[in-house]
Design a protein around this motif. Sequence first.
Motif, mmCIF file in Angstrom:
data_model
loop_
_atom_site.group_PDB
_atom_site.id
_atom_site.type_symbol
_atom_site.label_atom_id
_atom_site.label_comp_id
_atom_site.label_asym_id
_atom_site.label_seq_id
_atom_site.Cartn_x
_atom_site.Cartn_y
_atom_site.Cartn_z
ATOM 1 N N PRO A 54 0.801 -1.231 0.000
ATOM 2 C CA PRO A 54 0.000 0.000 0.000
ATOM 3 C C PRO A 54 0.833 1.280 0.000
ATOM 4 O O PRO A 54 0.299 2.362 0.260
ATOM 5 N N LEU A 55 2.123 1.178 -0.279
ATOM 6 C CA LEU A 55 2.970 2.368 -0.267
ATOM 7 C C LEU A 55 2.664 3.290 -1.443
ATOM 8 O O LEU A 55 2.137 2.865 -2.468
ATOM 9 N N ASN A 56 3.021 4.561 -1.281
ATOM 10 C CA ASN A 56 2.944 5.567 -2.346
ATOM 11 C C ASN A 56 4.360 6.029 -2.663
ATOM 12 O O ASN A 56 5.276 5.864 -1.861
ATOM 13 N N ALA A 57 4.535 6.605 -3.842
ATOM 14 C CA ALA A 57 5.824 7.188 -4.216
ATOM 15 C C ALA A 57 5.589 8.260 -5.262
ATOM 16 O O ALA A 57 4.694 8.135 -6.097
ATOM 17 N N VAL A 58 6.389 9.322 -5.218
ATOM 18 C CA VAL A 58 6.280 10.432 -6.162
ATOM 19 C C VAL A 58 7.674 10.778 -6.678
ATOM 20 O O VAL A 58 8.625 10.853 -5.895
ATOM 21 N N VAL A 59 7.767 10.996 -7.980
ATOM 22 C CA VAL A 59 9.002 11.446 -8.608
ATOM 23 C C VAL A 59 8.751 12.833 -9.188
ATOM 24 O O VAL A 59 7.763 13.051 -9.893
ATOM 25 N N ALA A 60 9.640 13.778 -8.888
ATOM 26 C CA ALA A 60 9.585 15.115 -9.475
ATOM 27 C C ALA A 60 10.926 15.395 -10.132
ATOM 28 O O ALA A 60 11.974 15.148 -9.526
ATOM 29 N N GLU A 61 10.881 15.908 -11.373
ATOM 30 C CA GLU A 61 12.102 16.163 -12.127
ATOM 31 C C GLU A 61 12.291 17.663 -12.297
ATOM 32 O O GLU A 61 11.513 18.325 -12.985
ATOM 33 N N GLY A 62 13.338 18.209 -11.636
ATOM 34 C CA GLY A 62 13.622 19.637 -11.681
ATOM 35 C C GLY A 62 14.835 19.934 -12.532
ATOM 36 O O GLY A 62 15.734 19.100 -12.669
ATOM 37 N N ASN A 63 14.880 21.147 -13.093
ATOM 38 C CA ASN A 63 15.969 21.463 -14.021
ATOM 39 C C ASN A 63 17.300 21.702 -13.329
ATOM 40 O O ASN A 63 18.349 21.618 -13.974
ATOM 41 N N PHE A 64 17.308 21.975 -12.021
ATOM 42 C CA PHE A 64 18.571 22.127 -11.309
ATOM 43 C C PHE A 64 18.766 21.040 -10.255
ATOM 44 O O PHE A 64 19.879 20.579 -10.038
ATOM 45 N N VAL A 65 17.692 20.642 -9.607
ATOM 46 C CA VAL A 65 17.817 19.662 -8.531
ATOM 47 C C VAL A 65 17.892 18.237 -9.063
ATOM 48 O O VAL A 65 18.310 17.317 -8.368
ATOM 49 N N GLY A 66 17.487 18.021 -10.312
ATOM 50 C CA GLY A 66 17.462 16.670 -10.860
ATOM 51 C C GLY A 66 16.203 15.925 -10.453
ATOM 52 O O GLY A 66 15.148 16.523 -10.264
ATOM 53 N N SER A 67 16.324 14.622 -10.290
ATOM 54 C CA SER A 67 15.166 13.787 -9.978
ATOM 55 C C SER A 67 15.040 13.603 -8.470
ATOM 56 O O SER A 67 15.982 13.166 -7.800
ATOM 57 N N LEU A 68 13.866 13.952 -7.938
ATOM 58 C CA LEU A 68 13.569 13.767 -6.519
ATOM 59 C C LEU A 68 12.614 12.598 -6.370
ATOM 60 O O LEU A 68 11.637 12.478 -7.119
ATOM 61 N N PHE A 69 12.866 11.733 -5.407
ATOM 62 C CA PHE A 69 12.045 10.542 -5.202
ATOM 63 C C PHE A 69 11.545 10.521 -3.765
ATOM 64 O O PHE A 69 12.328 10.522 -2.825
ATOM 65 N N PHE A 70 10.218 10.551 -3.610
ATOM 66 C CA PHE A 70 9.582 10.507 -2.294
ATOM 67 C C PHE A 70 8.834 9.179 -2.169
ATOM 68 O O PHE A 70 8.062 8.818 -3.056
ATOM 69 N N GLN A 71 9.026 8.471 -1.076
ATOM 70 C CA GLN A 71 8.330 7.198 -0.885
ATOM 71 C C GLN A 71 7.927 7.041 0.564
ATOM 72 O O GLN A 71 8.653 7.469 1.470
ATOM 73 N N GLY A 72 6.773 6.416 0.787
ATOM 74 C CA GLY A 72 6.346 6.142 2.147
ATOM 75 C C GLY A 72 4.895 5.709 2.192
ATOM 76 O O GLY A 72 4.272 5.443 1.152
ATOM 77 N N ALA A 73 4.364 5.640 3.393
ATOM 78 C CA ALA A 73 2.981 5.219 3.585
ATOM 79 C C ALA A 73 2.039 6.315 3.108
ATOM 80 O O ALA A 73 2.144 7.463 3.547
ATOM 81 N N GLY A 74 1.120 5.944 2.223
ATOM 82 C CA GLY A 74 0.232 6.926 1.635
ATOM 83 C C GLY A 74 -1.098 7.073 2.335
ATOM 84 O O GLY A 74 -1.916 7.902 1.938
ATOM 85 N N ALA A 75 -1.333 6.281 3.348
ATOM 86 C CA ALA A 75 -2.617 6.337 4.055
ATOM 87 C C ALA A 75 -2.427 5.706 5.426
ATOM 88 O O ALA A 75 -1.329 5.303 5.800
ATOM 89 N N GLY A 76 -3.517 5.616 6.167
ATOM 90 C CA GLY A 76 -3.467 5.009 7.485
ATOM 91 C C GLY A 76 -3.429 6.044 8.586
ATOM 92 O O GLY A 76 -3.092 7.209 8.378
ATOM 93 N N GLU A 77 -3.782 5.600 9.786
ATOM 94 C CA GLU A 77 -3.901 6.514 10.926
ATOM 95 C C GLU A 77 -2.605 7.253 11.215
ATOM 96 O O GLU A 77 -2.565 8.482 11.265
ATOM 97 N N GLY A 78 -1.517 6.518 11.423
ATOM 98 C CA GLY A 78 -0.266 7.127 11.829
ATOM 99 C C GLY A 78 0.317 8.087 10.802
ATOM 100 O O GLY A 78 0.580 9.262 11.114
ATOM 101 N N PRO A 79 0.556 7.626 9.566
ATOM 102 C CA PRO A 79 1.158 8.511 8.565
ATOM 103 C C PRO A 79 0.324 9.753 8.270
ATOM 104 O O PRO A 79 0.867 10.854 8.146
ATOM 105 N N THR A 80 -1.001 9.594 8.144
ATOM 106 C CA THR A 80 -1.839 10.740 7.804
ATOM 107 C C THR A 80 -1.931 11.708 8.972
ATOM 108 O O THR A 80 -1.857 12.937 8.795
ATOM 109 N N ALA A 81 -2.069 11.184 10.187
ATOM 110 C CA ALA A 81 -2.076 12.050 11.364
ATOM 111 C C ALA A 81 -0.754 12.791 11.486
ATOM 112 O O ALA A 81 -0.714 13.972 11.872
ATOM 113 N N SER A 82 0.350 12.122 11.153
ATOM 114 C CA SER A 82 1.662 12.766 11.195
ATOM 115 C C SER A 82 1.705 13.983 10.289
ATOM 116 O O SER A 82 2.237 15.037 10.659
ATOM 117 N N ALA A 83 1.142 13.855 9.076
ATOM 118 C CA ALA A 83 1.130 14.975 8.130
ATOM 119 C C ALA A 83 0.241 16.109 8.636
ATOM 120 O O ALA A 83 0.575 17.287 8.486
#
Length: 431
Positions: free
Chosen positions: A284-313
């Motif tokens: 059930p994990l989520n991940a996002v890739v963003a490609e910037g012209n100076f920073v390059g490729s950024l990769f974010f991964q983690g729990a996309g739902a659920g009590e703990g992760p969503t409450a944390s955000a």
Amino acid sequence: MEDHRPMRIGIVGLGTVGAGVVRLLETNEALITRRAGRPIVVSAVSARDRTKDRGIDISPFAWVDDMNELARRDDVDVVVELIGGADGPALSLARVALGAGKPLVTANKAMLAHHGMDLAGLAEKAGIPLKYEAAVAGGIPVIKGLREGAAANEISRVYGILNGTCNYILTTMERDGSDFGAVLEEAQRLGFAEADPTFDIDGIDAAHKLSILASLAFGTQIDFAGVDIHGIRNVTADDIREAAGLGYRIRLVGMAENDADGLFQRVRPILVPTDHPLAHVGGPLNAVVAEGNFVGSLFFQGAGAGEGPTASAVVADLIDVARDEYGDPFAMQVAHLLRQPKADSGNRVARTYLRFMVQDRPGVLAEIAAAMRDAGVSIESVIQRGAREDGSVLLVVVTHHSAESAIQTMLKSLAGSESLTSDPMVMPILN
């Protein structure tokens, strides 16, 4: 001069996430106070059922039946909206809270996808925060990453796995060789899928999140209506197996690009090379890739739902509000967000996976090959499996780089053909 008075919050919605917020504020109280520079306390709550056992003690908080009244209370400094839904009570609450000059923290991606520009305008006019880290990718700080960490970059593309239910289903099919229907039932039994999973498996939930990410990434107005949406209902165990044999894994990917052709936004199952990070995002994990012209490729991964992760955000947003650290909801003023036309997806060029179920008789492959030739689609490889009990044959074709308009022309020419026993499955291959 620092303000050490408690920041008092009103929580509307005490489901899994709402209860999680209360639990997190209590468990990490001392740490949160130090990081926020002041205590963050719950002063009032509202939900549908006052008597429901939520596993938390709500007796210290004022119970308010009317959620809009909660937003106007003098002992509520910040409103936390966790009831969900694009319209109705959630939208009314958001407008009342912002209209009353109360900062709003929400996890409601549907409301933002449909009304984000309006709500951002209200927040901007009042000079107060509208925070929504929990609305996209649960506990992953992708909103903060795009709005702040990558703020100096021109983002060319943002894409990723934005729905944990679909990712759980696809990766379980991959692991067990099971068909979609059986895995969906298992996911519902285990709580990874709702009783009515339509928003998830048809791609709507991911599309809500993608439209928000696109606005942040490109400085464009949210255009949920411009997202092309294809879910995973028609992905079969055969597709999973054939993709693996070709060196790919199937993932439901939301992708957005902004260029001279306009704003391209799409959610659909695609083939991801096994050496790409998204191919290794399981369950059930989520991940996002963003490609910037100076920073390059950024990769974010983690729990996309659920009590703990969503409450944390949610609580991370509250800490920002307590610190007075916030900017425009979509990284710039609403007047500066561009209104982009929808890009013509027919101009996109990619290799494509095509799965046909066809009659077991001579000439079928020649018919399909002729349709592809006439449309200008070049074949890279063909896989044909033996006849099944119903007499059908599995035929998989991988194309060379071809325009999507050419693929659609080819499919239209085959529409109604007696050689096909079902509609073809079409999945682009990630470049």
